[in-house]
Enzyme design. Structure first.
Site, PDB file in Angstrom:
ATOM      1  CG  ASP B 378      56.866 -13.300 -24.463  1.00 15.12           C
ATOM      2  OD1 ASP B 378      56.116 -12.797 -23.604  1.00 15.12           O
ATOM      3  OD2 ASP B 378      57.759 -14.133 -24.206  1.00 15.12           O
ATOM      4  CD  GLU B 407      56.150  -8.933 -22.177  1.00 12.06           C
ATOM      5  OE1 GLU B 407      55.992  -9.120 -20.978  1.00 12.06           O
ATOM      6  OE2 GLU B 407      56.992  -9.579 -22.852  1.00 12.06           O
TER       7      GLU B 407
END
Lengths: 643, 643
Positions: B378, B407
């Site tokens: 993330d 990401e």
């Protein structure tokens, strides 16, 4: 590897082969350094180019500015000869981030009490380095930050330009990162801007059948100076081998009285540190060099590393030659060319360190004994690259003024590698670029690619080795065109004369070689002859001296012209105080017309006066495209652009 | 520096940032190494790529072949996971030069007696390493070379192919040169070819208002497998913070019963090494991972480095957070976005080495305790780049199978840097590339530039964070188009479902955010629902599994199509045994027609049969350009090319 810095620095340019090679500049030029610099996340960063001359103890710094897409740029100016180092340093600017964060919160109508308290830390840090006035200001601001009742004043202080300026002046480089160090070698200006003339000193006599001497050469210096040349290059002036000496027109066996090729160096009269007895003594040569210098001319020596079979090296240092089992040394060859009068030096020799030392001594001898500051190097591409890198560095370490011109006409990567190893200038393919398309492609390759950083072209329309097909017709227009192109496309240019200005074009049938080449005999030239070509060459050389835009090569834009036989290009100097526009017809036979588009992106969309610096005529050009007609009698304009 | 070698080796490719970063491959792929290699002069040279796996003691070698302009090339194949090193070695091949010289002299009708004698030296050198048969041959040849009366035989021997082959087999690498070492990291095949499905495990229950569990997820695995997905990514499965928890639709204050955002990690129930009590225990999770693996599915964990205000780290390691003078920590922000439920980790902490160690422990915990082999990371771009370089290397050192998907949706150089630091795959801008021009430009940037060596794209038409404008219409054709493009342009693809296959498009007004986002609540989905979109996605995934040409990304050529609304591209596998041709209409409303040019440069100019792998229809295409008509009901062809 564990590193806490948050900054990435990449792609620092100019950079040649990952920093294996230095870039080049001359004194007065800028280095524009660009790099990708970015942190993780969204923080405000700052970065700087650090640079120093090799003799400086500390680094100077210039702050970089962002140019978009995480790219940054800054310039520094070369002020002295020698090596400079440069690198990029970057850091997250925590104080500016703090300020930026407050601005956004204020815009979002948030309270920033906690942020103001935090700000005190940044001010305390800067306080240590600040001057008295700044200290006073910082104290006031700190007090406002710390006091709830001064909140409004504190917010005003926090977002003030005053504070931004202090933050920029005193950056806190916590966790900064650095790129690797790169190098630029700074030459004197002549490395970039030079005008060469080559003649054979043995043809300098004004008497029939008489071998020229250094004394004869001295008499020709005023003519060379008057034509506007500043560098006079002589083929080798050393004793010429008597064993296997070449006869006229490259005959394998010399006849009695044949003088041989000056590149067949060495005989019983000496080798690379001697002068040919027929030319004169070292002391005569020194006098010639001195006289030339007084007229603004430098003598370029030929540095040709090879030996005639009777060169003293062959007996004294046999280990520097490759002896075959039958006791012979293979003469130099580049099939189908055979150089029976020349033995190659064996660089693979196990005694290579002594060999290199001796070859360095040769160069230093002429520099230190005779004041030579320019060498034209014969066929450097047939000797090891790393030898050149070392030799040039060693000479320039002691004598930074010394320049080396690489005479290599070979494959592109080899020519480029020689330049990377340190040659100050290089011969080029210009000699074989004739059409508009060829010329533009080649000049753009030299000036718009990485080559612009290390390859300094010297454009020669002819040499004693190359009598190009275009010049063989002895057509005046072609001689005008080729010199004009060479002298205005490139800031360094040279011709082999008097062959060139006398328009002598006879060639060996089907070859780009001169018939009765001066390489194998000497001539009596009419050194007093005058013609239109000489007048125009002189004029072009004078214009080059007066116009800085013509004194560098990379500053060129080709203009759109609606005729494939007409080429036009715009040049400018760094301060844009001198702008010239060259327009040339490539047709030597018929008049040609075209419209030429002005480079409005650079000069602006305004009426200009263009003044022909050759003829003195001037024209008002008030449209983007303007009409020209060029005639073979004078197939070009050399315009100064006047706004 | 004094170096006697005569070889220059430059521009060894692939090479990223002067070797600061490794390139990437998967097992079975080739590395094509190219370099500029040249000597001074005109000698024959040879060069080779040397390579070795990190576990090998010695180097393997493959000889390079010239490709023109002093450029050379050779391939080697990756056979094992882990790091390989490679470099280029080059040498002047004196024996081949000797042979070449003899050939030219013979052509020129010269005597070569002396050369033959010289040849004996080369043979003697090779004799030491030769085998018995070769030794015999060498002896004969040597004798001929040494004997005047065997001159003719000697000449024949000298120029024979037999001798050339021996010279090539036993090169004498006198004064060889070497490039610097470069590295390639070899992953398992999944790094390149993967098909991802994302859902929220807390929405896995089939009962109204019931929080899903790992057990519920197990029941959904057959559906995921049946649709052809091989990687199942879950948003974080850790305890969710209770302090500053978000309410539905990102409300700042949660209401009673609101479940909060799974990215607000950590509470009294534990932190990054715990599971959310409502999902189940670590042991439940292990059982889920095992079950998934048995169905050919790997579970991708979310690795999200941040903490809810009540994460145990905040109390136990306060030094890992940045405390302001007022005793608070600023929550995470990316204006205008505010993450009040999340505290950023303070990587500038002086205790950073312990912090890094703990974060590594987190990753290793899931790998070693639960068998996790894939992480979706993330927001890696808000943590230091060098941290990622270190973390990924440390994990892969022990567990080379582990893959990391970055990401990061941010600026181009930042996304690229993360890939250079070692991320196995990366999210991309595909989500916002809609027109034909945008798609071609973007895919060519990924596959035709340096990025092809280190950036492995994973194309996602949607994510829980991105509900792109194009999909908000809930139009079936758009959903078909976007999945088809993602799954055939890129060998790694993923969707966030069941939102995607149920075509749920409601957005916050004017934003690319889902209305009633699953990030802040859980849903009861109809997991048994069937529709045409699901059927087609399943079919596409099946075709991907059967066709190697779709299992890599760089092997793509776009085809000329005379309609801006139709895009066509050709893909192939390395052995050219599988060739596919994708043709897609970008118009979701009206039928579109065009002629498509076959990539005849690659497939040859011959009639081909194209078989639609979705519908089974086939067509004979016997011209270079062929007609297609595409309808929104099935707006593409996925052709296999049959010759």
């Amino acid at each position: 590897m564990q590193r806490q810095t948050r900054i990435v620095i990449q792609n620092v340019l100019p950079q040649i082969d990952c920093g294996s090679h230095f870039i080049k500049r001359v004194v007065g030029q800028n280095v524009t350094v660009t790099a990708n610099v970015f942190p993780d996340g969204h923080d405000v960063i700052a970065c700087a180019v650090k640079f120093k001359h090799e003799s400086d103890s500390g680094w100077s710094e210039v702050r970089m500015t962002p140019t978009g897409n995480d790219e940054w740029s800054a310039d520094f100016t070369i002020e002295r000869q020698g090596f400079y180092s440069y690198f990029v340093e970057g850091w997250v600017d925590y104080a500016l981030n703090w300020q930026h964060g407050i601005e956004r919160k204020i815009q979002d109508n948030q309270q920033v009490k906690s942020e103001l308290l935090e700000g005190v830390e940044y001010l305390d840090e800067i306080y240590k380095s600040a001057d008295a006035a700044e200290k006073k200001l910082l104290k006031t601001i700190s007090a406002n930050f710390a006091s709830e009742k001064n909140y409004t004043a504190g917010v005003e202080n926090a977002v003030s330009n005053e504070l931004t300026e202090i933050f920029i002046k005193y950056p806190q480089r916590f966790l900064a990162n650095k790129s690797g160090e790169l190098r630029v070698y700074a030459d004197r200006r002549k490395a970039l801007f030079s005008t060469w003339y080559e003649f054979f000193p043995r043809s300098a006599s004004s008497k029939d059948g008489k071998h020229g001497t250094f004394k004869d050469c001295e008499k020709l210096l005023p003519r060379v100076a008057a034509m506007g040349f500043d560098t006079l290059y002589f083929p080798p002036i050393h004793p010429i081998g008597e064993v296997n000496r070449k006869g006229k027109n490259n005959a394998t066996h010399a006849k009695a009285g044949d003088v041989g090729s000056p590149w067949g160096i060495g005989s019983k009269h000496g080798g690379h540190k001697s002068t040919h007895p027929d030319l004169g003594s070292i002391s005569d040569f020194k006098s010639l060099v001195k006289k030339a210098n007084s007229l603004g001319i430098e003598i370029a020596m030929d540095y040709a590393l090879q030996a005639a079979p009777d060169h003293p090296y062959v007996k004294d240092f046999p280990q520097w030659f490759r002896w075959r089992p039958d006791g012979t040394v293979q003469y130099a060859e580049n099939p189908p060319k055979k150089y029976q009068d020349i033995l190659p030096i064996y660089f693979e020799s196990s005694d290579w360190l002594n060999l290199w030392k001796e070859l360095l001594d040769v160069a230093l001898f002429w520099v230190e004994e005779c004041g030579i500051r320019v060498f034209r190097v014969d066929n450097p591409h047939t000797k090891p690259f790393y030898f050149w890198g070392w030799l040039i560095a060693e000479v320039q370490k002691k004598h930074p003024d010394v320049l080396f011109l690489a005479e290599a006409f070979t494959r592109p990567k080899i020519m480029q590698e020689l330049a990377k190893q340190g040659f100050s200038q290089s011969y080029t393919y210009f000699t074989w670029r004739n059409t508009k398309k060829e010329l533009i492609e080649y000049v753009e390759e030299l000036t718009k690619t990485e080559q612009r950083e290390f390859y300094r072209p010297n454009f020669w329309p002819n040499t004693p080795d190359i009598n190009p097909y275009a010049l063989q017709s002895s057509n005046e227009a072609v001689h005008l065109q080729r010199y004009f192109l060479a002298a205005t496309l490139s800031s360094s240019v040279g011709i082999y004369g008097p062959v060139y200005e006398h328009m002598i074009g006879e060639a060996l049938p089907g070859k780009e070689e001169y018939l009765n080449s001066e390489k194998y005999e000497f001539f009596k030239w009419d050194w007093d002859k005058q013609n239109k070509l000489i007048t125009i060459i002189t004029k072009i050389n004078q214009v080059r001296k007066e116009h800085p835009s013509l004194q560098q090569t990379n500053n060129i834009h080709f203009c759109d012209v609606d005729n494939d036989q007409i080429i036009a290009y715009y040049k400018f100097d760094d301060s844009l105080s001198d702008e010239t526009l060259m327009i040339l017809s490539l047709d030597p036979y018929y008049p040609k017309q075209a419209t030429v588009r002005l480079p409005v992106e650079s000069i602006g969309n305004q009426p200009v006066t263009v003044i022909d610096l050759i003829t003195g005529s001037s024209y008002l050009w008030d449209k983007e495209r303007n009409y020209v007609e060029l005639h073979p009698a004078l197939p070009f304009h050399l315009f100064k652009i006047q706004k």
